[in-house]
Design an enzyme around this catalytic site. Structure first.
Site, PDB file in Angstrom:
ATOM      1  N   LYS A 172      -7.328  12.550  -5.810  1.00 30.21           N
ATOM      2  CA  LYS A 172      -7.843  13.970  -6.169  1.00 30.21           C
ATOM      3  C   LYS A 172      -8.312  13.947  -7.591  1.00 30.21           C
ATOM      4  O   LYS A 172      -7.590  13.947  -8.651  1.00 30.21           O
ATOM      5  CB  LYS A 172      -6.950  15.063  -5.850  1.00 30.21           C
ATOM      6  N   GLU A 247       4.176  13.377 -14.063  1.00 23.03           N
ATOM      7  CA  GLU A 247       4.106  13.134 -15.670  1.00 23.03           C
ATOM      8  C   GLU A 247       3.489  14.605 -15.869  1.00 23.03           C
ATOM      9  O   GLU A 247       1.969  14.981 -15.589  1.00 23.03           O
ATOM     10  CB  GLU A 247       2.926  12.197 -15.534  1.00 23.03           C
ATOM     11  N   CYS A 281      -0.908  15.159 -23.372  1.00 25.74           N
ATOM     12  CA  CYS A 281       0.564  15.466 -23.154  1.00 25.74           C
ATOM     13  C   CYS A 281       1.398  15.094 -24.323  1.00 25.74           C
ATOM     14  O   CYS A 281       2.463  15.602 -24.466  1.00 25.74           O
ATOM     15  CB  CYS A 281       0.879  14.941 -21.769  1.00 25.74           C
ATOM     16  N   GLU A 380       2.777  24.912 -24.152  1.00 27.22           N
ATOM     17  CA  GLU A 380       1.934  23.762 -24.545  1.00 27.22           C
ATOM     18  C   GLU A 380       0.545  24.330 -24.306  1.00 27.22           C
ATOM     19  O   GLU A 380       0.117  25.042 -23.314  1.00 27.22           O
ATOM     20  CB  GLU A 380       1.982  22.745 -23.317  1.00 27.22           C
TER      21      GLU A 380
HETATM   22  P1  NAD Z   1      -3.567  21.090 -14.003  1.00 26.28           P
HETATM   23  O1  NAD Z   1      -2.095  21.028 -13.538  1.00 26.28           O
HETATM   24  O2  NAD Z   1      -4.285  22.513 -13.890  1.00 26.28           O
HETATM   25  O3  NAD Z   1      -4.371  20.315 -12.952  1.00 26.28           O
HETATM   26  C1  NAD Z   1      -4.222  18.849 -12.890  1.00 26.28           C
HETATM   27  C2  NAD Z   1      -4.826  17.986 -11.479  1.00 26.28           C
HETATM   28  O4  NAD Z   1      -4.161  18.901 -10.413  1.00 26.28           O
HETATM   29  C3  NAD Z   1      -6.440  18.672 -11.530  1.00 26.28           C
HETATM   30  O5  NAD Z   1      -6.923  17.642 -10.671  1.00 26.28           O
HETATM   31  C4  NAD Z   1      -6.181  19.736 -10.445  1.00 26.28           C
HETATM   32  O6  NAD Z   1      -7.364  20.031  -9.730  1.00 26.28           O
HETATM   33  C5  NAD Z   1      -4.988  19.576  -9.541  1.00 26.28           C
HETATM   34  N1  NAD Z   1      -4.410  20.628  -9.138  1.00 26.28           N
HETATM   35  C6  NAD Z   1      -4.209  21.879  -9.556  1.00 26.28           C
HETATM   36  N2  NAD Z   1      -3.421  22.471  -8.872  1.00 26.28           N
HETATM   37  C7  NAD Z   1      -2.991  21.873  -7.735  1.00 26.28           C
HETATM   38  C8  NAD Z   1      -2.355  22.028  -6.649  1.00 26.28           C
HETATM   39  N3  NAD Z   1      -1.805  23.471  -6.253  1.00 26.28           N
HETATM   40  N4  NAD Z   1      -2.141  21.255  -5.790  1.00 26.28           N
HETATM   41  C9  NAD Z   1      -2.860  19.712  -5.915  1.00 26.28           C
HETATM   42  N5  NAD Z   1      -3.487  19.676  -6.886  1.00 26.28           N
HETATM   43  C10 NAD Z   1      -3.680  20.668  -7.965  1.00 26.28           C
HETATM   44  O7  NAD Z   1      -3.519  20.468 -15.420  1.00 26.28           O
HETATM   45  P2  NAD Z   1      -4.680  20.487 -16.522  1.00 26.28           P
HETATM   46  O8  NAD Z   1      -4.836  21.731 -17.317  1.00 26.28           O
HETATM   47  O9  NAD Z   1      -6.120  19.997 -15.777  1.00 26.28           O
HETATM   48  O10 NAD Z   1      -4.246  19.015 -17.346  1.00 26.28           O
HETATM   49  C11 NAD Z   1      -3.460  19.461 -18.422  1.00 26.28           C
HETATM   50  C12 NAD Z   1      -2.019  19.032 -17.957  1.00 26.28           C
HETATM   51  O11 NAD Z   1      -1.768  17.852 -17.824  1.00 26.28           O
HETATM   52  C13 NAD Z   1      -1.143  19.463 -19.547  1.00 26.28           C
HETATM   53  O12 NAD Z   1      -0.054  20.080 -19.045  1.00 26.28           O
HETATM   54  C14 NAD Z   1      -0.793  18.028 -19.988  1.00 26.28           C
HETATM   55  O13 NAD Z   1       0.246  17.845 -20.706  1.00 26.28           O
HETATM   56  C15 NAD Z   1      -0.665  17.242 -18.536  1.00 26.28           C
HETATM   57  N6  NAD Z   1      -0.716  15.688 -18.781  1.00 26.28           N
HETATM   58  C16 NAD Z   1       0.453  15.005 -18.583  1.00 26.28           C
HETATM   59  C17 NAD Z   1       0.384  13.715 -18.713  1.00 26.28           C
HETATM   60  C18 NAD Z   1       1.804  12.895 -18.786  1.00 26.28           C
HETATM   61  O14 NAD Z   1       1.450  11.742 -18.673  1.00 26.28           O
HETATM   62  N7  NAD Z   1       2.766  13.434 -19.071  1.00 26.28           N
HETATM   63  C19 NAD Z   1      -1.056  13.061 -19.267  1.00 26.28           C
HETATM   64  C20 NAD Z   1      -2.094  13.949 -19.327  1.00 26.28           C
HETATM   65  C21 NAD Z   1      -2.037  15.054 -19.003  1.00 26.28           C
END
Ligand code: NAD
Length: 483
Positions: A172, A247, A281, A380
């Site tokens: 996805k 993650e 992150c 965050e």
């Molecule tokens: P998000 O959770 O809104 O979205 C991430 C992904 O999940 C997107 O592709 C989104 O479409 C999908 N998604 C959203 N809701 C979903 C659901 N109900 N079911 C399945 N998929 C779903 O996050 P974001 O704002 O796009 O990204 C930022 C976040 O990612 C921050 O919290 C950041 O810390 C985290 N992050 C973590 C790491 C790590 O390795 N720990 C690395 C990069 C980013």
């Protein structure tokens, strides 16, 4: 430009023919239209991955590794094109986009090599003549869900270990970085990856992503994204006993002791807080400084932040955040920090220059004077914003560093090895860096967090193989009368 799903080795428009607008973060103009996939589109991709599983998992790991190595070669050959795509979709300056492609290639190379090292263990037995060993077997279909902050690195981080272990994949893609996923899929096919082994679903999380979480056929979900979505995934996928690797977010402490090299500490603090426009992150978003050096450090960091160049041209330090929604939510948290007693030392708003005012920019922002409970000290924000806190002792710095539900990364700057190791051992974080930034993982190093930063899994490193494979123990008995 329309960006479709990628199913069974070809572009597939969404069945409902609905499309989302994707905007250029630098200019605010429409960049492309992205498939607004439904649950039905996702189920179709899962069916294709299911059909491709037997043949792919039947290849030896060495052969899978050779095919992945051909993808690595294709990534190297088209590195510039990949970097250009990332720069435009995410608003990253070109040198950062190139750096990210380089990191993704390294990741891919590391896991392609694992084909010849998919080791397990051989074991002793209490029964005479009995011998045992373990083997790694694929889980089945891997549902990989990624965010937009470092899109090709996020894709490589999950795809290569999933494939080397023999799983087939439905990825996805992030709705904020859709085209890079399609480019990668096309490149992988050209490099020889069989159709159906790697599929891409575009669209929103709720409609397209959630189906991967609920579909019984998807046996491992690896998700990188926000803690709120991660909690939901753990709950729903956990109910059907799918393996889940999360993650999630971070609110990472960056500690500056009174014996630190202040110039170096300022350099790393600025990179940790502001590089990639703070969309990491592992961003260093809470800067904790000993009282003796606080003013000196603060003034130098503020000067550094004010000198950072915003924009998407080569040499710029940071670009915009990825979407208007994210920009608005960051600005709202900064505004609230002033109501909670914080003082904005620099930034605090979108830039007003004509060149940047249509983009989703936030000036590098530093806020001091907030207590540990203030929203900006806890939440965050995923943007170029950090808080500054004063402490008198290392135990006080540690207590503040640990005063968060997250536990992803941490950094300390000191010339004293006793202080460094005391802190690194005690800080509640999956990664502890000394005299470095809060970020900077490498393909062979496990990455992941404590607390609300994850569920205890680690990717990448060899630890990622545990996410994407199932261990089987095989025993056999030697019969002495048969020799
Ligand atoms: P998000 O959770 O809104 O979205 C991430 C992904 O999940 C997107 O592709 C989104 O479409 C999908 N998604 C959203 N809701 C979903 C659901 N109900 N079911 C399945 N998929 C779903 O996050 P974001 O704002 O796009 O990204 C930022 C976040 O990612 C921050 O919290 C950041 O810390 C985290 N992050 C973590 C790491 C790590 O390795 N720990 C690395 C990069 C980013």
């Amino acid at each position: 430009m329309r960006i479709s799903n990628w199913i069974n080795g070809k572009e597939c428009p969404p069945q409902d023919d609905c499309w989302l607008d994707k905007f250029n973060p630098h200019s605010g103009e429409i960049l492309s239209q992205v498939a607004d996939s439904t649950a039905e589109d996702t189920r179709r991709a899962v069916s294709v991955a299911e059909a491709a599983f037997a043949a792919w998992s039947d290849l030896t790991p060495v052969r899978r590794g050779q095919i992945l190595m051909d993808i690595v070669a294709a990534m190297k050959g088209r590195a510039e094109e990949l970097a250009d795509c990332i720069a435009i979709e995410t608003g990253k300056p070109p040198q950062d986009a190139k750096g990210e492609v380089g990191a993704a290639i390294l990741q891919a190379e590391y896991f392609a090599g694992e084909g010849m090292r998919l080791y397990a263990r051989s074991l002793t037995s209490g029964t005479p003549g009995k011998y045992s060993h373990t083997v790694r077997q694929p889980r089945g279909i891997a549902g990989l869900i990624v965010p937009a902050n470092t899109p090709i690195a996020n894709i490589a981080w999950k795809t290569f270990p999933a494939l080397i272990c023999g799983n087939t994949v439905v990825l996805k893609a992030s709705e904020d970085a859709p085209r890079i996923a399609l480019l990668f899929a096309q490149l992988a096919k050209q490099a020889g990856l069989p159709d159906g082994v790697f599929n891409v679903i575009q669209g929103l999380g709720q409609s397209a992503g959630a189906t991967l979480v609920t579909d019984e056929r998807v046996s491992v979900i690896s998700f990188t994204g926000s803690t709120v979505v991660g909690r939901w995934i753990a709950e729903v996928a956990g109910r059907r006993l799918a393996r889940v690797s999360l993650e999630l977010g971070g609110k990472n402490p960056f500690v500056v002791c009174d014996d630190a090299d202040i110039e170096q500490a300022v350099h790393w603090a600025a990179l940790s807080a502001f590089s990639n426009a703070g969309q990491r992150c592992a961003a260093g978003s809470r800067i904790i400084v000993f009282k003796e050096v606080y003013e000196d450090f603060r003034d130098k960091l503020v000067a550094k932040a004010q000198n950072l160049k915003l924009g998407v041209a080569a040499g710029c330090d940071l670009g915009p955040v990825v979407s208007k929604r994210q920009q608005q939510s960051i600005l709202a948290v900064i505004e609230n920090s002033n109501r909670e007693g914080g003082t904005t030392l620099c930034g605090g708003a979108a830039p007003s220059t004509a060149e940047l005012s249509n983009g989703y920019y936030i000036q590098p922002t530093l806020v001091e004077g907030l207590n540990a409970h203030a929203e900006l000290s806890r939440k965050e924000v995923f943007g170029p914003v950090a808080t500054l806190h004063v402490v008198e002792t290392l135990p006080e710095a540690l207590a503040l560093a640990n005063a968060t539900e997250y536990g992803l990364t941490a950094a300390i700057h000191t010339r004293n090895v006793d202080r460094a190791m005391w802190f690194a051992q005690r800080v509640r974080a999956g990664v502890a860096n000394i005299n470095l930034g809060t970020y900077g993982s490498e393909p062979h190093m496990p990455f992941g967090g404590f607390g609300a930063s994850g569920n205890g899994t680690r990717e990448p490193g060899v630890e990622a193989l545990d996410v994407y494979s199932e261990l089987k123990n095989i025993s056999f008995l030697i019969r002495p009368n048969q020799i």
